[in-house]
Design a protein around this motif. Structure first.
Motif, PDB file in Angstrom:
ATOM      1  N   PRO A 177      10.570  -3.060  -8.092  1.00 34.10           N
ATOM      2  CA  PRO A 177       9.420  -2.669  -7.278  1.00 34.10           C
ATOM      3  C   PRO A 177       9.048  -1.206  -7.504  1.00 34.10           C
ATOM      4  O   PRO A 177       9.763  -0.482  -8.199  1.00 34.10           O
ATOM      5  N   ILE A 178       7.918  -0.811  -6.907  1.00 35.48           N
ATOM      6  CA  ILE A 178       7.550   0.595  -6.906  1.00 35.48           C
ATOM      7  C   ILE A 178       7.481   1.075  -5.459  1.00 35.48           C
ATOM      8  O   ILE A 178       7.406   0.268  -4.530  1.00 35.48           O
ATOM      9  N   THR A 179       7.516   2.383  -5.295  1.00 36.67           N
ATOM     10  CA  THR A 179       7.362   2.973  -3.967  1.00 36.67           C
ATOM     11  C   THR A 179       6.038   3.704  -3.921  1.00 36.67           C
ATOM     12  O   THR A 179       5.777   4.568  -4.775  1.00 36.67           O
ATOM     13  N   ALA A 180       5.186   3.336  -2.977  1.00 35.56           N
ATOM     14  CA  ALA A 180       3.855   3.940  -2.863  1.00 35.56           C
ATOM     15  C   ALA A 180       3.774   4.802  -1.608  1.00 35.56           C
ATOM     16  O   ALA A 180       4.097   4.340  -0.509  1.00 35.56           O
ATOM     17  N   PHE A 181       3.356   6.062  -1.786  1.00 37.31           N
ATOM     18  CA  PHE A 181       3.112   6.967  -0.666  1.00 37.31           C
ATOM     19  C   PHE A 181       1.614   7.001  -0.395  1.00 37.31           C
ATOM     20  O   PHE A 181       0.830   7.410  -1.247  1.00 37.31           O
ATOM     21  N   GLU A 182       1.227   6.566   0.785  1.00 35.25           N
ATOM     22  CA  GLU A 182      -0.189   6.529   1.151  1.00 35.25           C
ATOM     23  C   GLU A 182      -0.336   6.830   2.635  1.00 35.25           C
ATOM     24  O   GLU A 182       0.389   6.269   3.468  1.00 35.25           O
ATOM     25  N   GLY A 183      -1.256   7.722   2.955  1.00 40.84           N
ATOM     26  CA  GLY A 183      -1.524   8.031   4.349  1.00 40.84           C
ATOM     27  C   GLY A 183      -0.331   8.584   5.111  1.00 40.84           C
ATOM     28  O   GLY A 183      -0.191   8.364   6.319  1.00 40.84           O
ATOM     29  N   GLY A 184       0.539   9.294   4.396  1.00 40.18           N
ATOM     30  CA  GLY A 184       1.690   9.882   5.049  1.00 40.18           C
ATOM     31  C   GLY A 184       2.873   8.943   5.210  1.00 40.18           C
ATOM     32  O   GLY A 184       3.901   9.329   5.768  1.00 40.18           O
ATOM     33  N   PHE A 185       2.721   7.720   4.729  1.00 40.03           N
ATOM     34  CA  PHE A 185       3.800   6.741   4.824  1.00 40.03           C
ATOM     35  C   PHE A 185       4.146   6.211   3.437  1.00 40.03           C
ATOM     36  O   PHE A 185       3.347   6.269   2.506  1.00 40.03           O
ATOM     37  N   SER A 186       5.358   5.668   3.301  1.00 40.12           N
ATOM     38  CA  SER A 186       5.766   5.056   2.041  1.00 40.12           C
ATOM     39  C   SER A 186       6.091   3.590   2.269  1.00 40.12           C
ATOM     40  O   SER A 186       6.534   3.199   3.358  1.00 40.12           O
ATOM     41  N   ARG A 187       5.875   2.794   1.238  1.00 43.63           N
ATOM     42  CA  ARG A 187       6.232   1.376   1.311  1.00 43.63           C
ATOM     43  C   ARG A 187       6.613   0.894  -0.080  1.00 43.63           C
ATOM     44  O   ARG A 187       6.149   1.421  -1.089  1.00 43.63           O
ATOM     45  N   GLU A 188       7.469  -0.102  -0.106  1.00 42.96           N
ATOM     46  CA  GLU A 188       7.907  -0.677  -1.369  1.00 42.96           C
ATOM     47  C   GLU A 188       7.032  -1.876  -1.703  1.00 42.96           C
ATOM     48  O   GLU A 188       6.772  -2.726  -0.851  1.00 42.96           O
ATOM     49  N   LEU A 189       6.574  -1.928  -2.944  1.00 43.40           N
ATOM     50  CA  LEU A 189       5.697  -3.005  -3.387  1.00 43.40           C
ATOM     51  C   LEU A 189       6.363  -3.756  -4.531  1.00 43.40           C
ATOM     52  O   LEU A 189       6.849  -3.145  -5.485  1.00 43.40           O
ATOM     53  N   ALA A 190       6.364  -5.072  -4.442  1.00 42.53           N
ATOM     54  CA  ALA A 190       6.950  -5.899  -5.489  1.00 42.53           C
ATOM     55  C   ALA A 190       6.154  -7.202  -5.596  1.00 42.53           C
ATOM     56  O   ALA A 190       5.310  -7.505  -4.750  1.00 42.53           O
TER      57      ALA A 190
END
Length: 215
Positions: A177-190
């Motif tokens: 997966p990748i880790t995306a930082f958006e809007g001050g938050f991070s989330r893992e996408l797979a």
């Protein structure tokens, strides 16, 4: 490197550091061995077009060095500082870039097939049209990086991105997966979620299940 090739090539500009210049000159004068640039400071140099096959640049300083069209086949660039370096069109096939700094470096149209990039800071780097095929990108910071029209093929692709990362025209296959930082938050996408994230930004990448990763 094949014997008798590097002595015909000359740097456009030698490094500012006398020791690094001496190392290049000594390498150019001799046949049959690879350049040993470990921990040397190559700043100020223009080494475009050089054939550095199997060369040692471990922990070398290559900040803002021009390396367009240079060959780094199987070269060791581990922990090298390539911040702002110009590697446009470079051959980095099977190169070891683990722990290297590629901040704001330009790698447009470079060939990074089967290169190893683990723990690399590539924030703000440009990979426009770069071939990143069968490569290992593990723990790579690509926040603000430009991957326009880059091509992936079965890469380990555990990278960190943000709203400034460009994936327009990015194609191919990758393992997440990748880790995306958006809007001050991070989330893992797979999986399909990662595919949708890339598609929404103009790319088309097939995310392969981790179970399909080569041993």
């Amino acid at each position: 490197m094949s014997s008798g090739t590097h002595e015909k090539w000359k740097p456009i500009t030698f490094p500012n550091d006398p020791e690094a210049t001496h190392q290049i000159q000594e390498w150019m004068a001799e046949e049959g061995y690879s350049l040993f640039g470990v921990e040397h400071d190559f700043r100020g140099a223009d080494l475009s077009g050089g054939d550095f096959t199997k060369a040692w640049f471990t922990q070398a300083v290559l900040v803002n060095v021009r390396l367009t069209g240079a060959i780094f086949y199987r070269a060791d660039l581990q922990s090298a500082d390539l911040t702002g370096a110009d590697l446009t069109g470079a051959d980095l096939v099977r190169a070891n870039l683990d722990g290297a700094a590629l901040r704001s470096a330009r790698l447009d149209s470079a060939d990074m097939t089967k290169a190893s990039l683990q723990g690399v800071d590539a924030s703000g780097a440009s990979f426009r049209g770069t071939r990143i095929m069968g490569a290992s990108l593990f723990g790579v910071d690509m926040r603000g990086a430009d991957l326009t029209n880059a091509v992936l093929f079965q890469n380990t692709f555990k990278i960190t991105v943000d709203e400034a990362t460009v994936v327009q025209g990015l194609t191919g296959t990758a393992f997440g997966p990748i880790t995306a930082f958006e809007g001050g938050f991070s989330r893992e996408l797979a999986g399909s979620e990662l595919e949708a994230w890339i598609a929404a930004r103009g790319g088309q990448v097939q995310v392969i299940p981790p179970s399909s990763m080569p041993k």
